[in-house]
Design a protein around this motif. Structure first.
Motif, short mmCIF file in Angstrom:
data_model
loop_
_atom_site.label_atom_id
_atom_site.label_comp_id
_atom_site.label_asym_id
_atom_site.label_seq_id
_atom_site.Cartn_x
_atom_site.Cartn_y
_atom_site.Cartn_z
N ARG A 1 12.21 2.90 13.01
CA ARG A 1 13.23 3.86 12.23
C ARG A 1 13.50 5.21 13.49
O ARG A 1 14.50 5.54 13.46
N LEU B 1 0.89 -1.27 -0.23
CA LEU B 1 0.03 0.00 -0.07
C LEU B 1 0.78 1.30 0.09
O LEU B 1 2.00 1.17 0.43
N ASP B 2 0.38 2.32 -0.75
CA ASP B 2 1.18 3.56 -0.34
C ASP B 2 1.07 4.24 1.00
O ASP B 2 0.28 3.87 1.48
N PRO B 3 1.86 5.10 1.18
CA PRO B 3 1.85 5.68 2.52
C PRO B 3 0.29 6.19 3.25
O PRO B 3 -0.07 5.85 4.40
N ARG B 4 -0.21 6.86 2.33
CA ARG B 4 -1.76 6.96 2.80
C ARG B 4 -2.57 5.79 2.85
O ARG B 4 -3.24 5.67 3.97
N GLY B 5 -2.46 4.84 2.18
CA GLY B 5 -3.19 3.56 2.31
C GLY B 5 -2.61 2.75 3.58
O GLY B 5 -3.74 2.29 4.36
N ARG B 6 -1.50 2.93 3.88
CA ARG B 6 -1.07 2.31 5.06
C ARG B 6 -1.58 2.94 6.19
O ARG B 6 -1.90 2.32 7.07
N GLN C 1 10.52 13.67 8.97
CA GLN C 1 9.39 14.03 9.70
C GLN C 1 10.01 14.58 11.01
O GLN C 1 9.30 15.69 11.56
N ALA D 1 1.36 7.65 -5.37
CA ALA D 1 0.09 6.75 -4.49
C ALA D 1 -0.29 5.65 -5.63
O ALA D 1 0.02 5.77 -6.85
N ASN D 2 -0.90 4.76 -5.11
CA ASN D 2 -1.33 3.35 -5.81
C ASN D 2 -2.37 4.12 -6.97
O ASN D 2 -3.22 5.23 -6.57
N ILE E 1 7.19 9.01 15.88
CA ILE E 1 7.90 10.38 15.79
C ILE E 1 7.59 11.41 16.74
O ILE E 1 8.37 12.08 17.20
N GLU F 1 9.18 18.10 12.95
CA GLU F 1 8.39 17.96 14.30
C GLU F 1 9.21 18.94 15.18
O GLU F 1 8.69 19.75 16.16
N ALA G 1 11.19 9.01 7.87
CA ALA G 1 11.34 9.42 9.25
C ALA G 1 12.22 10.37 9.59
O ALA G 1 11.62 11.50 10.67
N ALA H 1 10.14 13.39 19.28
CA ALA H 1 10.28 14.91 19.09
C ALA H 1 10.03 15.31 20.47
O ALA H 1 10.63 16.21 21.09
N ILE I 1 17.15 6.48 14.74
CA ILE I 1 17.39 7.78 15.10
C ILE I 1 17.99 8.15 16.31
O ILE I 1 19.06 8.99 16.53
N HIS J 1 7.23 2.70 -2.90
CA HIS J 1 6.29 3.36 -1.82
C HIS J 1 7.15 3.60 -0.58
O HIS J 1 6.90 4.53 0.46
N GLU K 1 2.05 15.15 1.29
CA GLU K 1 0.65 14.33 2.16
C GLU K 1 -0.51 14.47 1.15
O GLU K 1 -1.28 13.50 1.17
N ASP K 2 -0.61 15.37 0.79
CA ASP K 2 -1.95 15.82 -0.16
C ASP K 2 -1.97 14.75 -1.39
O ASP K 2 -2.97 14.40 -1.95
N MET K 3 -0.67 14.08 -1.89
CA MET K 3 -0.68 13.00 -3.01
C MET K 3 -0.57 11.80 -2.14
O MET K 3 -0.14 10.90 -3.14
N GLY K 4 -1.05 11.64 -0.93
CA GLY K 4 -0.89 10.31 -0.46
C GLY K 4 0.46 9.74 -0.37
O GLY K 4 0.46 8.61 0.16
N LEU K 5 1.66 10.71 -0.10
CA LEU K 5 2.63 10.25 0.11
C LEU K 5 3.24 10.86 1.76
O LEU K 5 2.61 11.32 2.39
N ASP K 6 4.20 10.29 2.03
CA ASP K 6 4.96 10.89 3.32
C ASP K 6 6.35 10.99 2.98
O ASP K 6 6.99 11.25 1.86
N MET L 1 9.94 6.07 1.09
CA MET L 1 10.45 7.31 0.96
C MET L 1 11.83 6.91 1.46
O MET L 1 12.66 7.65 0.93
#
Lengths: 297, 284
Positions: free
Chosen positions: A246, A174-179, B251, B45-46, A268, B255, B248, A272, A250, B204, B240-245, B206
């Motif tokens: 992960r 799955l892609d990150p959003r799907g996950r 991120q 994204a998928n 995360i 933060e 770590a 932080a 770090i 998928h 994120e709007d494109m379903g990606l991230d 990153m």
């Protein structure tokens, strides 16, 4: 009532030249309402283990009990077992087969002889549980996107109203959003009281979501404990060619560089917060205190 | 000085079931160049068109509009297709669907035989290719006994035997365990560095994409960004709007910034974050 394994062995192709012991002396207990992650290298017995939970496999030696049903022994109660325990295989979308999404989700409930009304109620409930738009119910499952197909397949299992949900690699591919969505849905089902058992290579996913982790190694339980306890054991995990999350990796690097941060963080945000605390403490002249805390760890 | 591109896409669109009511536009108006020896990650994204893009690169699919050329040869010309498929090798997602032979060495020899390499030359090339992917000690093994990561490396060796200029890895690590994934990425990066192979790495993950020279982001069939990882992850594009991230470490850096600490944007490596934090920590 809990799930209990007592001294379970499982042997594939027994008494043939291909005989392989996939599980060796496995004992474990999973309480109602727990969220358990199962991790381990490829071939360590994870999938074999979970296939005992709804009776697809029966122990070669030892006992597996789900509530008061003994898997393999209570032959007359297999149907009951399969209604209690839903098992979602890897890439479950490969097993969609009906002409419409609705028929696919309804297949199990129909099979156990529920009324049409009840079947349709369950189809709608299962759809909502996995965030599937009811508008797609009358489409062919093969017209859906990969993520939707996966959720339709899971809805088919949920429609049995199982109390225990076992998922083998639910986020793979799955892609990150799907996950992230999948994890949210599992969290929701769990907070509704369902026992969830998730097998995954995705250490980061497990870290975010599981209460407890079982680490499989060469067919036996290598370690088990709370998620934080397990992912603190960096060297032990590495010996099994597994990693800590992960975020924890770090934090370890920061610590090696002399920043006194805790290394047993799971998300995360936690990382932080902990790091901010250390930096703020330092700016307030709390250096001595922090240095002492490094040594005392 | 602009290098001659190895792969060039000009105004490329592709639709599945063209002309039917259910026509699906998978890619729209793509302009893209891949240079020799580049390591380019493709994320999205998928359903964003990544696999379609990959298949257009070696003429498994032909554009419905525009043109794809490999070393100047257009995939629209039938007489070039054999050559193009040799130049641009592909490794797919499922390790169990790609190997056809009964031993690992036969798997690699199979392709060589097809292009008419004499047997004694094959005896030399096969172990060499398998050595290059870290499978030199598995020549006689049966493919079905290998782990997923090992199978994928054999698939890479089989592609290498065709002496390609470019390796397209279409989510080739998505079904592997973390160890298998790391091994396949390591081998691919080494082949890029040491043999000057161009690599198209579709994934998928990153963290994997962050190691590329360049990341192409696909969103709904169009190129939404084409930039170095640090630029992309610095927040110029709303991933994120494109379903990606983001990785770590990126991120965590974000933060920390939102908690008021001055950490530079676009951190993609742990070392960079450690340096930035150490600077803050040691500042009195």
């Amino acid at each position: 009532m809990p799930i209990v394994f007592e001294d379970v062995d499982y042997v594939y192709d027994p008494e043939t030249p291909w005989q392989t012991t996939a599980l060796r002396d496995v004992s474990l207990r999973i309480e109602d309402g727990e969220f358990v992650g199962i991790v381990g290298p490829t071939g360590s017995g994870k999938s074999t283990l979970v296939q005992h939970l709804n009776g697809i496999l029966k122990p070669t030696c030892g006992r597996v009990r789900v509530d008061d049903i003994e898997v393999g022994a209570d032959r007359g109660r297999m149907k009951e077992l399969r209604q209690k325990v839903g098992l979602v295989f890897q890439y479950p979308e490969h097993q969609l087969f009906e002409e419409t999404v609705r028929d696919d989700i309804a297949f199990g409930p129909k099979n156990i002889g529920l009324s049409e009304d009840e079947v349709q109620r369950r189809v709608r409930w299962a759809c909502r549980a996995v965030d599937l738009d009811e508008q797609i119910l009358d489409r062919s499952p093969f017209e859906l996107s990969g993520g939707q197909m996966r959720r339709a397949a899971i809805a088919g299992v949920l429609a049995m109203k199982c109390r225990v949900l076992v998922m083998d690699e639910p986020t793979a591919g799955l892609d990150p959003r799907g996950r992230a969505n999948m994890l949210d849905q599992m969290r929701r089902l769990h907070s509704g009281g369902m026992t969830i058992i998730m097998v995954s290579h995705g250490i980061d996913d497990i870290a975010q979501i599981a209460d407890r982790v079982i680490v499989m190694n060469e067919g036996s339980i290598g370690m088990q404990g709370t998620t934080r306890e397990i992912f603190r054991r960096y060297e032990d995990l590495q010996a099994l060619s597994l990693q800590v999350p992960r975020t924890a990796q770090i934090m370890r690097r920061l610590r090696e560089a002399g920043i006194p941060v805790p290394v047993d963080v799971l998300t995360i945000n936690e990382a932080a917060d902990a790091l901010a605390e250390v930096l703020r403490g330092k700016n307030c002249g709390a250096e001595e205190h922090n240095h002492r805390s490094v040594h005392s760890r | 000085m602009p290098e001659t591109p190895l792969i060039e896409m000009r105004g490329v669109s592709y639709s599945y079931r063209r002309g039917e009511a259910a026509e699906v536009a998978a890619l729209q108006d793509i302009d893209l160049q891949i240079c020799p020896g580049e390591f380019v990650a493709v994320v999205g994204a998928n359903g964003s068109g990544k696999s379609t893009l990959a298949k257009l690169m070696n003429a498994l699919l032909l554009p419905t509009e525009g043109e794809v050329s490999v070393s100047g040869l257009s995939t629209l010309q039938e007489e070039y297709r054999w050559d193009i498929r040799r130049k641009v090798g592909m490794v797919f997602q499922n390790p169990d669907n790609q190997l056809v032979s009964t031993t690992v060495e036969e798997e690699v020899a199979f392709g060589l035989e097809n292009i008419g390499i004499p047997t004694d030359e094959m005896r030399q090339i096969v172990p060499e290719m398998l050595g290059d992917v870290g499978m030199g000690s598995h020549l006689r093994d049966e493919p079905h006994n290998l782990s997923g990561g090992q199978k994928q490396r054999v698939a890479i060796a089989a592609v290498l035997s065709m002496a390609p200029d470019c390796l397209v890895m279409d989510e080739a690590t998505s079904m592997l365990d973390p160890q298998g994934r790391a091994d396949v990425l390591d081998v691919t990066r080494r082949l890029c560095r040491e043999r000057g192979l161009a690599v198209i790495w579709i994934s998928h993950f990153m963290e994997e994409a962050a190691e590329a020279d360049r990341i192409v982001v696909l969103n709904r069939g169009a190129v939404a960004a084409d930039a170095a990882p640090r630029h992309l992850f610095a927040g110029a594009v709303e991933l994120e709007d494109m379903g990606l991230d983001t990785p770590a470490v990126t991120q965590l850096a974000g933060e920390m910034r939102s908690r008021g600490f001055s950490i530079p944007a676009g951190i993609t490596e742990t070392d960079e974050l450690v340096r930035a934090i150490c600077q803050l920590y040691l500042k009195t």
